[in-house]
Design a protein around this motif. Structure first.
Motif, PDB file in Angstrom:
ATOM      1  N   CYS A  44       0.834  -1.205   0.000  1.00  0.00           N
ATOM      2  CA  CYS A  44       0.000   0.000   0.000  1.00  0.00           C
ATOM      3  C   CYS A  44       0.868   1.254   0.000  1.00  0.00           C
ATOM      4  N   GLU A  45       1.935   1.249   0.782  1.00  0.00           N
ATOM      5  CA  GLU A  45       2.852   2.395   0.790  1.00  0.00           C
ATOM      6  C   GLU A  45       3.466   2.589  -0.591  1.00  0.00           C
ATOM      7  N   GLU A  46       3.883   1.497  -1.206  1.00  0.00           N
ATOM      8  CA  GLU A  46       4.502   1.560  -2.525  1.00  0.00           C
ATOM      9  C   GLU A  46       3.505   2.046  -3.581  1.00  0.00           C
ATOM     10  N   ALA A  47       2.248   1.611  -3.446  1.00  0.00           N
ATOM     11  CA  ALA A  47       1.214   1.988  -4.417  1.00  0.00           C
ATOM     12  C   ALA A  47       0.575   3.335  -4.076  1.00  0.00           C
ATOM     13  N   LYS A  48       0.970   3.891  -2.935  1.00  0.00           N
ATOM     14  CA  LYS A  48       0.416   5.167  -2.463  1.00  0.00           C
ATOM     15  C   LYS A  48      -1.112   5.110  -2.317  1.00  0.00           C
ATOM     16  N   VAL A  49      -1.561   4.017  -1.670  1.00  0.00           N
ATOM     17  CA  VAL A  49      -2.978   3.863  -1.362  1.00  0.00           C
ATOM     18  C   VAL A  49      -3.111   3.626   0.143  1.00  0.00           C
ATOM     19  N   GLU A  50      -4.293   3.876   0.654  1.00  0.00           N
ATOM     20  CA  GLU A  50      -4.531   3.711   2.080  1.00  0.00           C
ATOM     21  C   GLU A  50      -4.518   2.231   2.445  1.00  0.00           C
ATOM     22  N   ALA A  51      -3.860   1.910   3.538  1.00  0.00           N
ATOM     23  CA  ALA A  51      -3.816   0.529   4.012  1.00  0.00           C
ATOM     24  C   ALA A  51      -5.210   0.095   4.443  1.00  0.00           C
ATOM     25  N   PRO A  52      -5.533  -1.169   4.273  1.00  0.00           N
ATOM     26  CA  PRO A  52      -6.860  -1.657   4.644  1.00  0.00           C
ATOM     27  C   PRO A  52      -7.023  -1.741   6.156  1.00  0.00           C
ATOM     28  N   SER A  53      -8.248  -1.944   6.576  1.00  0.00           N
ATOM     29  CA  SER A  53      -8.503  -2.121   8.003  1.00  0.00           C
ATOM     30  C   SER A  53      -7.896  -3.444   8.448  1.00  0.00           C
ATOM     31  N   ALA A  54      -7.639  -3.557   9.709  1.00  0.00           N
ATOM     32  CA  ALA A  54      -6.983  -4.738  10.261  1.00  0.00           C
ATOM     33  C   ALA A  54      -7.911  -5.939  10.345  1.00  0.00           C
ATOM     34  N   ASP A  55      -9.183  -5.755  10.033  1.00  0.00           N
ATOM     35  CA  ASP A  55     -10.121  -6.874  10.189  1.00  0.00           C
ATOM     36  C   ASP A  55     -10.382  -7.643   8.888  1.00  0.00           C
ATOM     37  N   LEU A  56      -9.459  -7.560   7.936  1.00  0.00           N
ATOM     38  CA  LEU A  56      -9.601  -8.337   6.705  1.00  0.00           C
ATOM     39  C   LEU A  56      -9.436  -9.823   7.004  1.00  0.00           C
ATOM     40  N   SER A  57     -10.113 -10.641   6.212  1.00  0.00           N
ATOM     41  CA  SER A  57      -9.919 -12.082   6.325  1.00  0.00           C
ATOM     42  C   SER A  57      -8.687 -12.479   5.519  1.00  0.00           C
ATOM     43  N   LYS A  58      -8.240 -13.710   5.709  1.00  0.00           N
ATOM     44  CA  LYS A  58      -7.103 -14.212   4.934  1.00  0.00           C
ATOM     45  C   LYS A  58      -7.394 -14.130   3.438  1.00  0.00           C
ATOM     46  N   ALA A  59      -8.599 -14.521   3.056  1.00  0.00           N
ATOM     47  CA  ALA A  59      -8.971 -14.513   1.638  1.00  0.00           C
ATOM     48  C   ALA A  59      -8.990 -13.091   1.086  1.00  0.00           C
ATOM     49  N   GLU A  60      -9.580 -12.164   1.832  1.00  0.00           N
ATOM     50  CA  GLU A  60      -9.633 -10.766   1.377  1.00  0.00           C
ATOM     51  C   GLU A  60      -8.227 -10.179   1.253  1.00  0.00           C
TER      52      GLU A  60
END
Length: 74
Positions: A44-60
Motif C-alpha cells: 500500500c505504501e509503494e502503491a500510495k494507497v490507504e492501508a486496509p482495516s486490520a479486520d480483513l480475512s485471509k482470503a480478502e
C-alpha cells in the motif's frame, strides 16, 4: 542407473490445487496473518494507497495483495 523418484508436486495438471481461489480456502474466513498485514502495508505504501482495516480475512487480504502486486507490476 536408478531413475529419480517421481514427485507428483511437479506434475502440471489443470486440476491442480496448488493455487486455490481464496474464496475456496477452508481458512479463508480467518483473520489475515501478521505476514499478510505486513506485506499489505508495504504494498500500500509503494502503491500510495490507504492501508486496509486490520479486520480483513485471509482470503480478502490475499486478493488485495494480488491486486496490488498486479498494479505495481510485481
Amino acid at each position: 542407473m536408478d531413475e529419480p523418484l517421481h514427485n507428483p508436486k511437479l506434475d502440471e495438471h489443470p486440476d491442480s490445487n496448488t493455487e486455490k481461489d481464496p474464496d475456496n480456502w477452508v481458512s479463508g474466513g480467518d483473520p489475515m496473518t501478521g505476514a499478510q498485514a505486513s506485506y499489505l502495508t508495504t504494498l500500500c505504501e509503494e502503491a500510495k494507497v490507504e492501508a486496509p482495516s486490520a479486520d480483513l480475512s485471509k482470503a480478502e487480504a490475499s486478493k488485495m495483495i494480488d491486486e496490488l502486486k498486479q498494479k505495481l507490476g510485481h
